[in-house]
Design an enzyme around this catalytic site. Structure first.
Site, PDB file in Angstrom:
ATOM      1  N   LEU A 185     -27.829  24.519  -8.324  1.00  0.00           N
ATOM      2  CA  LEU A 185     -28.300  23.944  -9.576  1.00  0.00           C
ATOM      3  C   LEU A 185     -27.321  24.322 -10.681  1.00  0.00           C
ATOM      4  CD1 LEU A 185     -32.149  24.569  -9.342  1.00  0.00           C
ATOM      5  CD2 LEU A 185     -30.693  22.934  -8.131  1.00  0.00           C
ATOM      6  N   MET A 186     -26.660  23.320 -11.246  1.00  0.00           N
ATOM      7  CA  MET A 186     -25.573  23.538 -12.189  1.00  0.00           C
ATOM      8  C   MET A 186     -25.954  23.134 -13.606  1.00  0.00           C
ATOM      9  SD  MET A 186     -22.675  24.777 -10.999  1.00  0.00           S
ATOM     10  CE  MET A 186     -21.371  24.041 -11.981  1.00  0.00           C
ATOM     11  N   LYS A 267     -38.784  24.849 -15.270  1.00  0.00           N
ATOM     12  CA  LYS A 267     -38.132  25.390 -14.072  1.00  0.00           C
ATOM     13  C   LYS A 267     -38.846  24.926 -12.805  1.00  0.00           C
ATOM     14  CE  LYS A 267     -34.564  27.924 -15.252  1.00  0.00           C
ATOM     15  NZ  LYS A 267     -34.582  29.386 -15.142  1.00  0.00           N
ATOM     16  N   GLY A 289     -28.449  30.345 -10.673  1.00  0.00           N
ATOM     17  CA  GLY A 289     -27.711  31.434 -11.322  1.00  0.00           C
ATOM     18  C   GLY A 289     -28.614  32.431 -12.007  1.00  0.00           C
ATOM     19  N   GLN A 298     -36.983  34.484 -16.432  1.00  0.00           N
ATOM     20  CA  GLN A 298     -36.409  35.186 -15.290  1.00  0.00           C
ATOM     21  C   GLN A 298     -36.954  36.603 -15.116  1.00  0.00           C
ATOM     22  OE1 GLN A 298     -32.110  34.758 -15.424  1.00  0.00           O
ATOM     23  NE2 GLN A 298     -32.279  32.581 -15.892  1.00  0.00           N
ATOM     24  N   CYS A 462      -3.328  13.311 -20.981  1.00  0.00           N
ATOM     25  CA  CYS A 462      -3.447  14.030 -19.708  1.00  0.00           C
ATOM     26  C   CYS A 462      -2.661  13.232 -18.680  1.00  0.00           C
ATOM     27  CB  CYS A 462      -4.904  14.205 -19.280  1.00  0.00           C
ATOM     28  SG  CYS A 462      -5.723  12.665 -18.805  1.00  0.00           S
TER      29      CYS A 462
END
Length: 490
Positions: A185-186, A267, A289, A298, A462
């Protein structure tokens, strides 16, 4: 240039069948990554000696191979060496003098020899002879076996001699693909990027899942850093990037959920969705994370309540890691600047978030939630190959491209510093008196533009023109209509 690959120690203690399989996977990964740099490169070896060799004399290719080896999981360290047929102590001394002589003059030295195979001498015999010979013939200041200024390493394997140029640190861990795959999960911040890196280093093929809470800029940022991590540490294997539109879920939470339970419920919704995505992709595990007590959601109590929403295994590589340690790892692997400059959407922030969520209360709160909204989000998710995650934005890009520079113009090289250093922007005949070049990596662009002129013409550059287009589009959407794209004529 030849390289001797030294295996991660945990590989060497595995059973014979497992070790052979891990080495086979490592060799396949080496070929997948390195042959993109040099198609003629070879990877050989079996049990305890994996060797990589490039015949190219191009220093750029050699440097790229060396750098890539340092980012491939499964390698403890590797040696860049010169390989010769082994003949005798005298012949070895002559080769060592030619290679090391200029380095050891006036300095203390010691010689370390590793030997494998059947020979009529021991390693210490070679060390004494070669050390004494180098001291005598190269004007060394002396021999120091404990703290030498120069340590010369060589290996004699059967009938081959390897003189070591340099010892390079490896990434460690197991070869990527040797363990089962996971869905990470990012959010693009410090924690999720480091957690993903750690699973990849452990040999776990890591797919990415992003929950878009309402910002295209955030999605682009997460795609960029996910692509960076994959390209640097995991490009031996193709993985997927999953984007789940969560704006509706956020709106439903803001409308239906009590303030103190918003974070926990969000969550749990993410875990429900991630589990569904994992099942769709035939994955058994999701990765987060999260670290104990880092934020209100958390705490151990809250994590327990959140976990109970799914039967899917949840891995937390950072669960007991301090924040500064996480930031240090992010700095080491190159994701610090991404995370520090990541645009975030904070649509669900409780004034007084609970740190001791009650399972009973959570279930009561969630009864008010319309789960059809979550189902709609899952029906609208997009799964892409990681190679394509940035280029998909190009379909909406309408920023003007400029090939010739004129007037008071600023060209901004937005490439990552590593990329810019390898291939500096040289404008040659396109340079004009009124033009200047600045280097602002893409992850700093949006914060940097807050201090920049609204009248000066800025041209983003770029190599491929994809990233410059994407960021020019975003800046124009933010009101910087003086931004265009510079496309260099080849």
């Amino acid at each position: 240039m030849k390289y001797i690959i030294k295996l991660f120690p945990e590989i060497t203690i595995k059973s014979r069948p497992v070790r052979k399989q891990l080495i086979k996977q490592l060799k396949a990964n080496l070929r997948n990554v390195l042959k993109r740099i040099d198609p003629k490169l070879t990877v050989t070896g079996q049990w305890d000696s994996v060797e990589v060799e490039t015949a190219s004399e191009d220093s750029v290719i050699v440097d790229q191979v060396t750098e890539a080896l340092g980012h491939i999981p499964g390698i403890a360290y590797f040696l860049s060496v010169q390989k010769y047929p082994y003949e005798s102590f005298d012949d070895t001394l002559e080769k060592a003098k030619a290679l090391y002589g200029h380095e050891i003059e006036g300095k203390t030295l010691c010689v370390r020899v590793k030997r494998a195979g059947k020979h009529d001498f021991k390693s210490i015999d070679a060390e004494r002879y070669l050390g004494g010979g180098l001291r005598q013939h190269c004007n060394a200041r002396g021999i120091d076996l404990k703290n030498p200024e120069i340590q010369i390493n060589m290996e004699i394997r059967d009938q081959w001699l390897y003189l070591v140029h340099q010892k390079h640190p490896g990434l460690g861990g197991f070869p990527l693909g040797s363990q089962e795959s996971v869905l990470s999960l990012m959010s693009g911040g410090f924690d999720s990027t480091v957690a993903s890196y750690l699973t990849m280093r452990r040999g776990i093929k890591t797919h990415f899942c992003f929950f878009n809470l309402g910002g295209k800029a955030h999605e682009l940022g997460v795609k960029e850093v996910s692509h960076y991590i994959w390209e640097k540490f995991g490009s031996s294997h193709g993985v997927k990037f999953v984007s789940v539109p969560f704006e509706g879920v956020v709106a439903e939470i803001l409308e239906k959920v009590d303030n103190s339970y918003m974070g926990v419920v969000l969550k749990r919704m993410m875990y429900r969705a991630a589990s569904a995505v994992a099942e769709k992709m035939e994955l058994d595990t999701i990765v987060t994370g999260e670290s104990v007590a880092q934020v209100s959601s958390q705490t151990l109590k809250n994590l327990s309540v959140i976990d109970r929403v799914t039967d899917t295994l949840v891995l937390r590589p950072l669960v007991t890691t301090h924040k500064q340690e996480i930031v240090d790892i992010a700095t080491e692997i190159g994701t610090y600047e991404f995370a520090a400059n990541m645009p975030e959407y904070c649509g669900v922030i409780s004034d007084k978030p609970t740190t001791k969520a009650s399972m009973k209360r959570v279930l009561e709160v969630e009864e008010k939630f319309d789960f059809a909204v979550l189902e709609q989000a899952l029906e609208s998710l997009v799964i892409q190959h990681i190679k394509n995650v940035v280029e998909d934005f190009q379909q909406d890009v309408k920023v003007e491209e400029v090939t010739e520079i004129s007037g008071e113009t600023v060209v901004i090289d937005i490439r990552h510093p590593d990329e810019e250093e390898k291939s500096p922007l040289i404008l040659d005949d396109q340079t004009t008196d009124g033009m200047t070049v600045e280097k602002i990596p893409f992850y700093r662009l949006h914060s940097a533009f807050k201090e920049m002129s609204l009248t000066t013409e800025y041209l983003l550059y770029c190599d491929r023109g994809v990233m410059s287009q994407l960021h020019a589009q975003q800046l124009q959407a933010d009101g910087y209509t003086n931004v265009k794209v510079f496309k260099k004529n080849n």
